[in-house]
Enzyme design. Structure first.
Site, PDB file in Angstrom:
ATOM      1  N   HIS A  48      36.093  50.986  23.130  1.00 20.96           N
ATOM      2  CA  HIS A  48      37.541  50.828  23.243  1.00 20.96           C
ATOM      3  C   HIS A  48      38.336  51.882  22.467  1.00 20.96           C
ATOM      4  CE1 HIS A  48      37.290  47.199  25.570  1.00 20.96           C
ATOM      5  NE2 HIS A  48      36.535  46.603  24.664  1.00 20.96           N
ATOM      6  N   GLU A 152      28.793  38.268  25.304  1.00 16.01           N
ATOM      7  CA  GLU A 152      30.226  37.985  25.342  1.00 16.01           C
ATOM      8  C   GLU A 152      30.692  37.455  26.693  1.00 16.01           C
ATOM      9  OE1 GLU A 152      32.047  41.673  24.174  1.00 16.01           O
ATOM     10  OE2 GLU A 152      30.467  42.848  25.133  1.00 16.01           O
ATOM     11  N   ASP A 178      36.130  38.536  24.618  1.00 12.75           N
ATOM     12  CA  ASP A 178      35.642  38.574  25.995  1.00 12.75           C
ATOM     13  C   ASP A 178      35.020  37.245  26.401  1.00 12.75           C
ATOM     14  OD1 ASP A 178      36.335  41.167  26.992  1.00 12.75           O
ATOM     15  OD2 ASP A 178      34.857  42.020  25.649  1.00 12.75           O
TER      16      ASP A 178
END
Length: 257
Positions: A48, A152, A178
Site C-alpha cells: 500500500h 485476511e 480486510d
C-alpha cells in the site's frame, strides 16, 4: 562463512513479544529515523506504500546493523519478485492475501534454493551474499528465511489450520481491516463477529506453535490483541503518526488564545 543469522526469526520462534511499526514513506531517510525509536521490527510496505525494488533496497541498506529488523511486505507472492527482494538482502517477508496451504507451500519454495525450492542462484550479484563475499551463502541461506503470511479473508480463516501445518511458515499475520470488509463490515473491525474470529485465529496460531501477528493503532485494541496472544504486534504507522501530530499541533495553536 554462513548467511547472516536471522535473529528476528529465532525471537519469533521463542514466543517473545516483538513490537513493530509500519514504514510507509518509501524513503530510506524516514525509515532510518523510525529505526532510532527502537522498534523490534519495521514493515517496509510494498503493498500500500509507493515502494519499488530500489526504494526497498535502499531501506534495507539503512537498517543493516540496526536493532529494528526489516520485514518486507510485497504486493503479491510472485517468485520473481520474492527472488529480487531476497537478493537485495531481505530475510523476512510478509505476503498478503494467502488463502490456502498450496499458496503457502509455493511461497516457502520461492524463498528457498534447490532442492528445497526454486530461488535462482545468482548470489554473486546480490547484496544478500555480500556480493559473493559470503562463500557459504547459498548453502546456508534457506535456514535463515522467515515467511509471514497474511490471513485476511474468510477463505483464509477457513484454511488456517492447513496453512499452519505447512513447514516453513514461521508466522501468520491477521489483517483486521480486510477481514472485516470480507465479513461485511467495511472499515469496522470492532464488530463482534470480526473480533471473535480474530481472537480464535490468534489462539489457533499460537497453539500450532507459530508466531501470531496483527496491527492495531489504539491502546485498547493493542492490549486486547496482546492479551489474545499476538506476539509480533505492530503498534504504529509512520504516515499516520506524522499526519496526526501535524494536525494536532496546528489545531492547538490555531485555537490557542
Amino acid at each position: 562463512m554462513p548467511a547472516p543469522t536471522n535473529t528476528f526469526k529465532s525471537a519469533l520462534a521463542s514466543g517473545d513479544l516483538l513490537l513493530g511499526c509500519w514504514a510507509g514513506f518509501a524513503d530510506p531517510y524516514a525509515t532510518e529515523v523510525l529505526a532510532t525509536a527502537g522498534y523490534d521490527w519495521l514493515v517496509i510496505d510494498g503493498e500500500h506504500a509507493p515502494n519499488d525494488l530500489r526504494s526497498i533496497s535502499a531501506q534495507l541498506a539503512v537498517l543493516r546493523g540496526q536493532h529494528s529488523h526489516p520485514v518486507v511486505r510485497l504486493p503479491m507472492g510472485e517468485p520473481w519478485l520474492i527472488k529480487q527482494v531476497l537478493d537485495a538482502g531481505a530475510q523476512t517477508l510478509l505476503i498478503p492475501m494467502v488463502e490456502s496451504a498450496e499458496e503457502a507451500r509455493d511461497l516457502v519454495r520461492a524463498m528457498r534454493y534447490p532442492p528445497d525450492g526454486i530461488r535462482g542462484s545468482g548470489a554473486a550479484l546480490a547484496r544478500a551474499s555480500h556480493f559473493a563475499d559470503i562463500p557459504d551463502y547459498i548453502a546456508t541461506a534457506n535456514d535463515q528465511m522467515c515467511l509471514l503470511v497474511q490471513v485476511e479473508t474468510r477463505a483464509g480463516i477457513d484454511a488456517l489450520d492447513e496453512i499452519l501445518a505447512v513447514d516453513g511458515v514461521d508466522g501468520v499475520f491477521i489483517g483486521p481491516s480486510d477481514l472485516a470488509a470480507d465479513m461485511g463490515h467495511m472499515g469496522d473491525a470492532s464488530q463482534a463477529d470480526v473480533a471473535e474470529t480474530i481472537e480464535d485465529a490468534l489462539a489457533r496460531i499460537r497453539t500450532a506453535g507459530r508466531a501470531a501477528g496483527i496491527l492495531a493503532l489504539d491502546d485498547a485494541t493493542i492490549r486486547r490483541y496482546r492479551d489474545w496472544g499476538a506476539n509480533f504486534l505492530a503498534v504504529g504507522i509512520d504516515v499516520v503518526m506524522l499526519a496526526q501530530t501535524a494536525r494536532q499541533t496546528l489545531a492547538k495553536w490555531r485555537t490557542d488564545d
